[in-house]
Design an enzyme around this catalytic site. Structure first.
Site, short mmCIF file in Angstrom:
data_model
loop_
_atom_site.label_atom_id
_atom_site.label_comp_id
_atom_site.label_asym_id
_atom_site.label_seq_id
_atom_site.Cartn_x
_atom_site.Cartn_y
_atom_site.Cartn_z
N SER A 69 5.54 0.37 6.42
CA SER A 69 5.09 0.79 5.09
C SER A 69 4.64 2.24 5.02
O SER A 69 4.56 2.81 3.94
CB SER A 69 3.96 -0.13 4.61
OG SER A 69 2.78 0.09 5.36
N LYS A 124 -2.93 2.57 4.67
CA LYS A 124 -2.21 3.14 3.54
C LYS A 124 -2.78 4.53 3.25
O LYS A 124 -3.78 4.95 3.83
CB LYS A 124 -2.35 2.27 2.28
CG LYS A 124 -1.96 0.81 2.43
CD LYS A 124 -0.48 0.59 2.61
CE LYS A 124 -0.15 -0.90 2.75
NZ LYS A 124 1.29 -1.13 3.03
N SER A 230 6.57 -1.20 0.54
CA SER A 230 5.13 -1.28 0.83
C SER A 230 4.45 -2.17 -0.20
O SER A 230 4.53 -1.93 -1.41
CB SER A 230 4.50 0.13 0.78
OG SER A 230 3.09 0.05 0.88
#
Length: 274
Positions: A69, A124, A230
């Site tokens: 991701s 992230k 993602s």
């Protein structure tokens, strides 16, 4: 299994044995007598376990990237270091902030506990801060009404799947630039039926072209750099401050596989990253 909890328990048990040996039992043993088994296998570990526990709890913790991701910034198999002091000092195990240092900034690569299962750690990029209004529509990002500039940067080959995606340099408007991937064949919308209900679901509005969200106080909106592959705040909501682990900043090793034998080992990716 919570490794931090295991280290905490081992530190307490070995510390108690070490203190008992140093301040009591050692004085009662005959001179030259061998150490008992509980000293050799218990108290002797304390000087080793305690520094590891302190370092991992308050400053640096290692992680391994398990998914794609965050490609192209981070690849599957990257071993990274996370600075846990960047966003404040937190009590180990409880993850309760006791000393504020700084807040996450737009563009930081952040590790946090997944809001819907805090046993899982996610990584992230921070895109939205508390109070921001985010719109991701037709694969373009808009923050507080301003469209974030993107510049083509060639193509990128996904190592595991051999797919070729478009690479884009994205400017978040604060001097922070990073690379993202665009799968030309993927749809731009976030399917509402795939959205995970959360406490602030009402802060997001889904349309045929994308999603618009207003970030609540004490929360952050995060996205993966591999935008079309993602599951992030567009799907499962915002990251509360109490779930934050730290800021990722360094790749120290790469291996496609560790067990049963290391493979795809590389040191070419060692270094800091944006």
């Amino acid at each position: 299994m919570d490794f931090a909890l295991i280290l905490f328990v081992l530190s307490i048990v070995s510390g108690v044995l070490w203190c008992y040996d140093v301040f009591s039992a050692r004085k009662q043993r005959p001179k030259g007598a061998p150490d008992p088994w509980w000293v050799e296998y218990g108290a002797s570990f304390f000087p080793v376990i305690l520094p590891i526990f302190m370092l991992r709890s308050f400053w640096i913790e290692p992680f391994r990237i398990p998914s794609g991701s965050m490609i192209p910034t981070l690849l599957v198999g990257d071993f990274i270091l996370v600075n846990k002091y960047s966003y404040g000092v937190r009590l180990p195990v409880l993850n309760k902030k006791i000393i504020a240092v700084s807040d996450p900034q737009r563009g930081d690569v952040m590790v946090f506990r997944y809001p819907h299962d805090t046993r899982q750690d996610y990584i992230k990029r921070v895109i939205g801060l508390p109070g921001d209004t985010l719109e991701y529509s037709n694969k373009r990002l808009k923050i507080n009404g301003e469209v974030m500039a993107v510049h083509p940067a060639g193509d990128f080959l996904i190592p595991q799947t051999f797919d070729v995606f478009q690479k884009l340099e994205e400017d978040l408007g604060n001097g922070r630039k990073h690379m993202t991937l665009n799968n030309r064949d993927a749809q731009s919308l976030v399917r509402e039926q795939a959205v995970v209900p959360h406490a602030y679901s009402g802060n997001c509005n889904y349309t045929a072209s994308g999603v618009t969200c207003t970030v609540p106080a004490g929360h952050y909106f995060v996205m993966g750099d591999n935008r079309d592959q993602s599951a992030d705040s567009r799907v499962w909501g915002f990251v509360p401050d109490e779930n934050i682990v730290g800021r990722a900043f360094f790749v120290w090793f790469h291996a496609d596989q560790i067990l049963p034998v290391p493979s795809g080992v590389s040191f070419s990716r060692v270094g800091r990253f944006n």
